[in-house]
Design a protein around this motif. Structure first.
Motif, mmCIF file in Angstrom:
data_model
loop_
_atom_site.group_PDB
_atom_site.id
_atom_site.type_symbol
_atom_site.label_atom_id
_atom_site.label_comp_id
_atom_site.label_asym_id
_atom_site.label_seq_id
_atom_site.Cartn_x
_atom_site.Cartn_y
_atom_site.Cartn_z
ATOM 1 N N SER A 1 0.852 -1.195 0.000
ATOM 2 C CA SER A 1 0.000 0.000 0.000
ATOM 3 C C SER A 1 0.890 1.248 0.000
ATOM 4 N N GLY A 2 0.289 2.407 -0.264
ATOM 5 C CA GLY A 2 1.069 3.639 -0.299
ATOM 6 C C GLY A 2 1.827 3.891 0.995
ATOM 7 N N GLY A 3 1.165 3.671 2.122
ATOM 8 C CA GLY A 3 1.798 3.886 3.425
ATOM 9 C C GLY A 3 2.947 2.920 3.640
ATOM 10 N N GLU A 4 2.738 1.664 3.243
ATOM 11 C CA GLU A 4 3.802 0.666 3.414
ATOM 12 C C GLU A 4 4.991 0.987 2.522
ATOM 13 N N GLN A 5 4.693 1.455 1.318
ATOM 14 C CA GLN A 5 5.796 1.828 0.422
ATOM 15 C C GLN A 5 6.608 2.979 1.014
ATOM 16 N N GLN A 6 5.907 3.921 1.635
ATOM 17 C CA GLN A 6 6.606 5.053 2.248
ATOM 18 C C GLN A 6 7.485 4.568 3.398
ATOM 19 N N MET A 7 6.957 3.638 4.199
ATOM 20 C CA MET A 7 7.744 3.071 5.300
ATOM 21 C C MET A 7 8.960 2.323 4.745
ATOM 22 N N ARG B 1 23.342 11.265 6.812
ATOM 23 C CA ARG B 1 23.415 12.335 7.817
ATOM 24 C C ARG B 1 22.430 13.441 7.447
ATOM 25 N N ILE B 2 22.146 13.502 6.152
ATOM 26 C CA ILE B 2 21.127 14.452 5.677
ATOM 27 C C ILE B 2 20.074 13.657 4.914
ATOM 28 N N LEU B 3 18.811 13.820 5.306
ATOM 29 C CA LEU B 3 17.732 13.108 4.627
ATOM 30 C C LEU B 3 16.817 14.133 3.954
ATOM 31 N N VAL B 4 16.637 13.961 2.644
ATOM 32 C CA VAL B 4 15.752 14.843 1.887
ATOM 33 C C VAL B 4 14.555 14.006 1.452
ATOM 34 N N VAL B 5 13.366 14.415 1.847
ATOM 35 C CA VAL B 5 12.164 13.620 1.533
ATOM 36 C C VAL B 5 11.187 14.488 0.752
ATOM 37 N N ASP B 6 10.851 14.019 -0.453
ATOM 38 C CA ASP B 6 9.983 14.801 -1.334
ATOM 39 C C ASP B 6 8.544 14.275 -1.278
ATOM 40 N N GLU B 7 7.639 15.057 -0.760
ATOM 41 C CA GLU B 7 6.201 14.772 -0.716
ATOM 42 C C GLU B 7 5.860 13.379 -0.175
ATOM 43 N N PRO B 8 6.250 13.091 1.061
ATOM 44 C CA PRO B 8 5.932 11.752 1.592
ATOM 45 C C PRO B 8 4.448 11.537 1.813
ATOM 46 N N SER B 9 3.666 12.621 1.933
ATOM 47 C CA SER B 9 2.240 12.451 2.240
ATOM 48 C C SER B 9 1.377 12.291 0.992
ATOM 49 N N LEU B 10 2.027 12.374 -0.186
ATOM 50 C CA LEU B 10 1.256 12.359 -1.437
ATOM 51 C C LEU B 10 0.398 11.081 -1.553
ATOM 52 N N GLY B 11 -0.886 11.265 -1.690
ATOM 53 C CA GLY B 11 -1.793 10.136 -1.891
ATOM 54 C C GLY B 11 -2.118 9.350 -0.639
ATOM 55 N N LEU B 12 -1.646 9.810 0.526
ATOM 56 C CA LEU B 12 -1.914 9.073 1.762
ATOM 57 C C LEU B 12 -3.104 9.693 2.506
ATOM 58 N N SER B 13 -3.786 8.867 3.278
ATOM 59 C CA SER B 13 -4.902 9.368 4.088
ATOM 60 C C SER B 13 -4.333 10.245 5.208
ATOM 61 N N PRO B 14 -5.158 11.121 5.807
ATOM 62 C CA PRO B 14 -4.661 11.977 6.888
ATOM 63 C C PRO B 14 -4.039 11.173 8.030
ATOM 64 N N LYS B 15 -4.639 10.036 8.340
ATOM 65 C CA LYS B 15 -4.118 9.218 9.451
ATOM 66 C C LYS B 15 -2.730 8.665 9.119
ATOM 67 N N LEU B 16 -2.597 8.184 7.860
ATOM 68 C CA LEU B 16 -1.297 7.645 7.437
ATOM 69 C C LEU B 16 -0.260 8.758 7.344
ATOM 70 N N THR B 17 -0.693 9.922 6.876
ATOM 71 C CA THR B 17 0.223 11.068 6.784
ATOM 72 C C THR B 17 0.776 11.390 8.176
ATOM 73 N N GLU B 18 -0.122 11.392 9.145
ATOM 74 C CA GLU B 18 0.279 11.677 10.528
ATOM 75 C C GLU B 18 1.301 10.640 11.006
ATOM 76 N N GLU B 19 1.051 9.386 10.632
ATOM 77 C CA GLU B 19 1.947 8.293 11.035
ATOM 78 C C GLU B 19 3.323 8.466 10.386
#
Lengths: 304, 261
Positions: free
Chosen positions: B143-149, B161-179
């Protein structure tokens, strides 16, 4: 039905099929890594065969085959670095035309370096007796296998299986499959994608060299010459039957086409002369009609 | 030291499309910053430039400087940038879909020793039990959330040491985004990472970052702390839609009116 004859036909088919499998697996490996259809694959066989031939003038034939492998690898890497890499990302037709151009260039280079005459392995000219690998031909219970077939079974078949296992289980195999999906994502994870891709071309050239050496009579039956370019075209039906992007598919398809050719030779050739040469291409036509992705073509993963 | 300085950066695609028009930003060691902005603002271009991946998109730096850990990286290829300790999770959840979860992790961990690889993988499986349960499945079926994890796990295996994350919440539900945001924050604090978070979901980003840059049409139009951004009426109206109540067309008109540049 003569059981011994059928068994002999199966073994001969597998022996020829193993050669097809090795060559097609290398071809597919490059397609997987770079999405480039290498129309110069037959010329890769030619160069591999000539490299083996040149080394066979100085070393025993078996040693020459193994010594040609690193040279072929280097040749593959050189082609990737100098010729293919600058073209990646360009229009597909441009890349296809470029590999056809590469084929013509390699043809011309081979002609320039080794001349137009057919050679004999280990012999400076065709009049001399060619070198051959130790004779492993056997005849047990009416089953006869030529030395070439036995060598093919003990060298080419394990090599094809080894390539499949390497792609599935080794670290390099995982990295290659990752790069083949997305070079950009791979680079973002610190994977040295250019090196992985170059190695794929090197391995493909090694596989072609083994196939070329055998087709060119390293285990008996003729010598290297430009006729190899025609023989090398067998790689295309094998790759298409296997699914074009599947290395295990190419191996299975190679063995399958080898078997079909052997049985066609046994039962159909007397009725329909020349059918054996045509049959791989007829099979491809049928496969493309009913299974456009071949036997093992990758199914696209789409989330719905 | 794990910091990024971008000075007056101009980026062009295909030699003609000016995507960044003099962007400056900074992420100090151990700091979490967010790049906010609508589609086409230049956020992803900035990520590509920082990660050395512009050439993959037929882009190049026209002017300005990118300095990572004191070293100018404008002309460095992606591999050299990664070697400085920067890992980028690009937009669109770029896992390797045909590789299994385990193989995805192996690919990301290719530079680690087997021992270190096992230690970090164990940690990932402890943090993300769902990833462990699905470890033999192809990434494309998660699922989208699992792929993000999984992507966060892969990033961990590169020991950045530096992490750049581009739009991790894209397409995720509010609950998953929060997670996802909770996990990002946790990782950042546990590992002492410098975090550059690119988001359109401003509310989610505010919850874990210290400073915010708002981008619009290739420029930075607002810079401040997360608190300052939340206190800024323009930013809040623009991103959280406080003044928009008339449906999509009105929202579009409203967004046009509210452009800074």
């Amino acid at each position: 039905m003569d059981f011994a004859l059928v068994l002999q036909t199966i073994l001969n088919g597998l022996a020829n099929g193993a050669l097809y499998a090795v060559m097609a697996a290398g071809f597919v490996l490059v397609y997987r890594a770079t999405s480039v259809t290498n129309f110069a694959i037959a010329e890769f066989l030619l160069i591999g065969a000539y490299l083996t031939y040149t080394l066979s003038l100085f070393f025993p034939l078996l040693a020459a085959i193994f010594l040609a492998l690193p040279l072929a690898f280097g040749f593959g890497v050189l082609v990737e670095r100098g010729f293919v890499r600058p073209l990646l990302g360009r229009n597909v037709v441009a890349v296809i035309m470029a590999t056809i151009g590469l084929a013509a260039t390699l043809d011309g280079t081979a002609l320039l370096l080794w001349g137009p005459d057919q050679k004999a392995m280990g012999a400076a000219n065709i009049a001399q007796l060619p070198k051959e690998m130790p004779n492993l031909a056997f005849n047990v219970g009416g089953v006869f296998l030529s030395s070439k077939a036995v060598w093919s079974l003990i060298l080419a078949l394990p090599l094809a299986i080894l390539l499949v296992m390497m792609l599935k289980y080794s670290r390099y195999g995982v990295l290659l499959r990752a790069v083949s999906e997305s070079e950009t994502a791979a680079l973002a994870m610190g994977i040295n994608a250019p090196r992985v891709v170059a190695a794929a071309w090197g391995i493909s050239a090694m596989m072609a060299a083994i196939g070329g050496a055998f087709l060119a009579g390293a285990a008996g039956g003729g010598g290297p010459g430009h006729h190899l370019v025609l023989l090398g075209l067998i790689v295309f039906p094998v790759a298409i039957l296997g699914g074009f992007d599947s290395v295990p598919g190419a191996v299975v398809a190679g063995l399958l086409i080898g078997l079909i050719e052997a049985f066609s030779q046994l039962y159909l050739e007397s009725v329909l002369p020349g059918i054996t040469q045509a049959i791989p291409f007829l099979i491809v036509l049928l496969v493309l009609m009913f299974r456009p992705y071949g036997l093992f073509g990758q199914h696209r993963i789409e989330r719905v | 030291m794990a910091e990024i300085n971008v000075e007056n950066l101009k980026v062009v695609y295909r030699g003609v499309i000016l995507a960044l028009q003099g962007v400056s930003m900074r992420a100090g060691s151990g700091e979490a910053i967010a790049l906010l902005g609508p589609n086409g603002a230049g956020k992803s271009t900035l990520v590509r430039a920082i990660s050395g991946l512009l050439s993959q998109y037929d882009g190049r730096v026209l002017d300005g400087k990118i300095i990572i850990n004191g070293q100018e990286t404008n002309q460095l290829p992606a591999l050299k940038v990664a070697a400085l300790g920067l890992t980028a999770i690009l937009e669109g959840r770029p896992i390797f879909r045909y590789l299994t979860v385990i193989e995805n992790l192996r690919a990301a961990a290719h530079k680690r020793s087997p021992q270190r690889q096992k230690e970090i993988t164990d940690e990932i499986f402890t943090r993300f039990p769902r990833i462990y349960e699905r470890r033999f499945e192809q990434g494309g079926y998660l699922s989208g959330g699992e792929q993000q994890m999984l992507l966060l796990g892969m990033a961990l295996l590169t020991e950045p040491r530096i992490l750049v994350v581009d739009e991790p919440s894209l397409g995720l539900s509010p609950k998953l985004t929060e997670e996802v945001m909770r996990v990002l924050d946790e990782l950042r604090r546990d590992k002492g990472l410098t975090l550059v978070l690119v988001e359109q979901n401003a509310r989610a980003a505010f919850s874990i970052v210290e400073r915010v840059y708002v981008m619009e049409q290739g420029r930075v139009v607002f810079e401040g702390t997360a608190q300052e951004a939340q206190a800024d009426a323009d930013v809040m109206e623009f991103y959280l839609g406080g003044a928009v109540a008339g449906g999509f067309s009105e929202a579009k008109r409203y967004r046009r009116r509210k452009r800074w540049v």
